[in-house]
Design an enzyme around this catalytic site. Sequence first.
Site, PDB file in Angstrom:
ATOM      1  CE  LYS A   1      -2.670 -31.792  42.541  1.00  0.00           C
ATOM      2  NZ  LYS A   1      -3.754 -32.613  41.997  1.00  0.00           N
ATOM      3  CG  ASN A   2      -5.064 -33.619  45.370  1.00  0.00           C
ATOM      4  OD1 ASN A   2      -5.058 -32.901  44.367  1.00  0.00           O
ATOM      5  ND2 ASN A   2      -4.383 -34.747  45.449  1.00  0.00           N
TER       6      ASN A   2
ATOM      7  CB  CYS B   1      -1.788 -37.475  36.377  1.00  0.00           C
ATOM      8  SG  CYS B   1      -1.079 -36.027  37.132  1.00  0.00           S
TER       9      CYS B   1
ATOM     10  NE  ARG C   1      -6.997 -40.181  37.528  1.00  0.00           N
ATOM     11  CZ  ARG C   1      -6.439 -39.023  37.927  1.00  0.00           C
ATOM     12  NH1 ARG C   1      -5.642 -38.368  37.124  1.00  0.00           N
ATOM     13  NH2 ARG C   1      -6.715 -38.525  39.125  1.00  0.00           N
TER      14      ARG C   1
ATOM     15  CG  ASP D   1      -1.396 -38.673  45.006  1.00  0.00           C
ATOM     16  OD1 ASP D   1      -2.209 -37.833  45.419  1.00  0.00           O
ATOM     17  OD2 ASP D   1      -1.646 -39.453  44.063  1.00  0.00           O
TER      18      ASP D   1
ATOM     19  NE  ARG E   1      -2.390 -30.634  36.183  1.00  0.00           N
ATOM     20  CZ  ARG E   1      -2.829 -31.872  36.390  1.00  0.00           C
ATOM     21  NH1 ARG E   1      -2.229 -32.895  35.840  1.00  0.00           N
ATOM     22  NH2 ARG E   1      -3.881 -32.087  37.148  1.00  0.00           N
TER      23      ARG E   1
HETATM   24  C1  EPZ Z   1      -7.731 -38.143  43.712  1.00  0.00           C
HETATM   25  O1  EPZ Z   1      -7.947 -38.553  42.387  1.00  0.00           O
HETATM   26  C2  EPZ Z   1      -6.488 -37.256  43.680  1.00  0.00           C
HETATM   27  N1  EPZ Z   1      -6.723 -36.120  42.817  1.00  0.00           N
HETATM   28  C3  EPZ Z   1      -5.296 -38.059  43.156  1.00  0.00           C
HETATM   29  O2  EPZ Z   1      -4.145 -37.226  43.215  1.00  0.00           O
HETATM   30  C4  EPZ Z   1      -5.081 -39.264  44.063  1.00  0.00           C
HETATM   31  O3  EPZ Z   1      -4.034 -40.057  43.532  1.00  0.00           O
HETATM   32  C5  EPZ Z   1      -6.367 -40.090  44.145  1.00  0.00           C
HETATM   33  O4  EPZ Z   1      -7.465 -39.258  44.581  1.00  0.00           O
HETATM   34  C6  EPZ Z   1      -6.241 -41.251  45.114  1.00  0.00           C
HETATM   35  O5  EPZ Z   1      -5.910 -40.787  46.374  1.00  0.00           O
HETATM   36  C7  EPZ Z   1      -7.400 -35.050  43.298  1.00  0.00           C
HETATM   37  O6  EPZ Z   1      -7.847 -35.041  44.437  1.00  0.00           O
HETATM   38  C8  EPZ Z   1      -7.554 -33.896  42.369  1.00  0.00           C
HETATM   39  P1  EPZ Z   1     -10.081 -41.881  42.937  1.00  0.00           P
HETATM   40  P2  EPZ Z   1      -9.328 -39.319  41.998  1.00  0.00           P
HETATM   41  O7  EPZ Z   1     -11.412 -41.556  42.380  1.00  0.00           O
HETATM   42  O8  EPZ Z   1     -10.445 -38.716  42.748  1.00  0.00           O
HETATM   43  C9  EPZ Z   1     -11.003 -45.707  40.310  1.00  0.00           C
HETATM   44  C10 EPZ Z   1      -2.323 -36.036  42.378  1.00  0.00           C
HETATM   45  O9  EPZ Z   1      -1.210 -36.439  42.005  1.00  0.00           O
HETATM   46  N2  EPZ Z   1     -12.294 -45.073  40.013  1.00  0.00           N
HETATM   47  O10 EPZ Z   1      -9.946 -42.141  44.390  1.00  0.00           O
HETATM   48  O11 EPZ Z   1      -9.412 -39.365  40.529  1.00  0.00           O
HETATM   49  C11 EPZ Z   1      -9.850 -44.976  39.622  1.00  0.00           C
HETATM   50  O12 EPZ Z   1      -9.714 -45.401  38.293  1.00  0.00           O
HETATM   51  C12 EPZ Z   1      -3.553 -36.801  41.971  1.00  0.00           C
HETATM   52  O13 EPZ Z   1      -2.513 -35.035  43.106  1.00  0.00           O
HETATM   53  C13 EPZ Z   1     -13.240 -45.783  39.290  1.00  0.00           C
HETATM   54  O14 EPZ Z   1     -13.021 -46.912  38.893  1.00  0.00           O
HETATM   55  O15 EPZ Z   1      -9.023 -40.775  42.546  1.00  0.00           O
HETATM   56  C14 EPZ Z   1      -8.672 -45.358  40.476  1.00  0.00           C
HETATM   57  O16 EPZ Z   1      -8.208 -46.628  40.062  1.00  0.00           O
HETATM   58  C15 EPZ Z   1      -3.253 -37.972  41.043  1.00  0.00           C
HETATM   59  N3  EPZ Z   1     -14.431 -45.191  39.002  1.00  0.00           N
HETATM   60  C16 EPZ Z   1      -9.274 -45.465  41.875  1.00  0.00           C
HETATM   61  O17 EPZ Z   1     -10.683 -45.584  41.698  1.00  0.00           O
HETATM   62  C17 EPZ Z   1     -14.711 -43.909  39.428  1.00  0.00           C
HETATM   63  O18 EPZ Z   1     -15.837 -43.424  39.152  1.00  0.00           O
HETATM   64  C18 EPZ Z   1      -8.995 -44.254  42.751  1.00  0.00           C
HETATM   65  O19 EPZ Z   1      -9.509 -43.143  42.103  1.00  0.00           O
HETATM   66  C19 EPZ Z   1     -13.736 -43.204  40.170  1.00  0.00           C
HETATM   67  C20 EPZ Z   1     -12.533 -43.803  40.459  1.00  0.00           C
END
Ligand code: EPZ
Length: 416
Positions: free
Chosen positions: A22-23, A116, A121, A304, A396
Amino acid sequence: MSVIVVQGYYPLKGEIEIQGSKNAALPMMAAALLHKGATVLDHVPMIQDVFCMMGILESMGCVCCLKDHRLTIDASQVSKAQIPKDRGKAMRSSIVVLGALLGRCREGKAYYPGGCSIGSRPIDLHLGALRKMGAEIREEGEVISARAPRLSGTDIRLSYPSVGATENVILAAVKAKGDTVLRGAAKEPEIDALCRMLVSMGAKIQGIGTSSLWIRGVEELRDISYEVPGDRIVTGTYLSAVMAAGGEAVLRRGSPQCLGRVLDTMRTMGAHIRLWEDAVEIAMDRRPKAVSVTTGPYPDFPTDLQSMAMAVMAVGEGEGYLKETVFEGRFATAKQLHKMGAEIIIEGSEARIVGKGSLKGAKVRACDLRSGAALAVAGLRAEGKTMITDCCHIFRGYEDICGDLRNLGGRIRRES
Ligand code: EPZ
């Protein structure tokens, strides 16, 4: 409204093929926007988030056709650089379409993304990086309006290896003017897949697999066919199912080579694991031993799979420990596992799990995608029936979790 019903206490045994990631598929679909032509993706998972992303692309003028896991996206005509509100708010990935829109149309309108409920986020890292590339971005309420007459390559350093922000920068940089150097980039395998797909389309990217990416903007890209890698998180989910229920399984096409830290942890918990080519074999002939797990950006233990680890330790033996360092709200599974008799103590970003050997079937609720899957894992080692409501969250990201686990010998079905 459908529910998932699990009848526990049956060991698993069987062999299945793992769905596409998915990701990886979602940003790869956004990447198709960058090319005024056709992109074909194979091994695409037939899941709600993919259908949602198709709707976003079609609302812009793309023509999408998905059949038997093959997705064709014709992005010759993109007439509208706007993400529809309902779909934009339905999933987190919609925000990476913004980078592709800026690369293709020099403008874009998006909404603060949904997805989610596992933490606040924010998207500050996304927007800060795009602004550094020359995009003018206005945030008015939940609407994000961006325009960039010409995105310029520049040096960007992410203060956190955000997966989504890394994807957004890559998608904006591929057709920007000049070179972009992205430091502090995420190194998740899904980023590699996106970069390799873009290179096959004619993009110029170096440093793939490292936290420093160099991207030189190009004018044109080309038609390609590309295969989405297997979903490593789905693989980790089903490996966890075998650990909870006991038994053995062979999982094919599931990118096990991207699960190094997870497989090490599972071996420490007592699993016998063998790897070859793109398959992983697991056998579990004892209750899982308790371990300490700390989640983190790749190659650390993936956030995850944190819920799955919690469920496995809840039906294991000894006192386990989990520290969640990525999302501040990702312990929702504990409250549902408590209904099944689990003993889990949450203190801030840390959880202590006292293994009970097994749980009791109960009516529980899927709070998010991975938490819901973890309840199915726990239900496989619960006396009696476990009913999981709100399982739309699970669909999803899992193409057929009931069918897959049934093919491995699990007693699990979807009921409307
Ligand atoms: C991706 O989400 C994945 N989703 C998530 O999988 C996964 O848990 C996550 O990466 C971490 O590996 C998809 O790829 C669609 P991040 P993403 O930006 O991109 C903070 C699933 O179950 N952050 O790496 O949203 C954020 O709040 C999903 O398949 C900021 O502060 O994750 C978090 O604490 C859930 N500011 C951390 O970074 C930003 O601008 C990691 O978020 C962006 C992120």
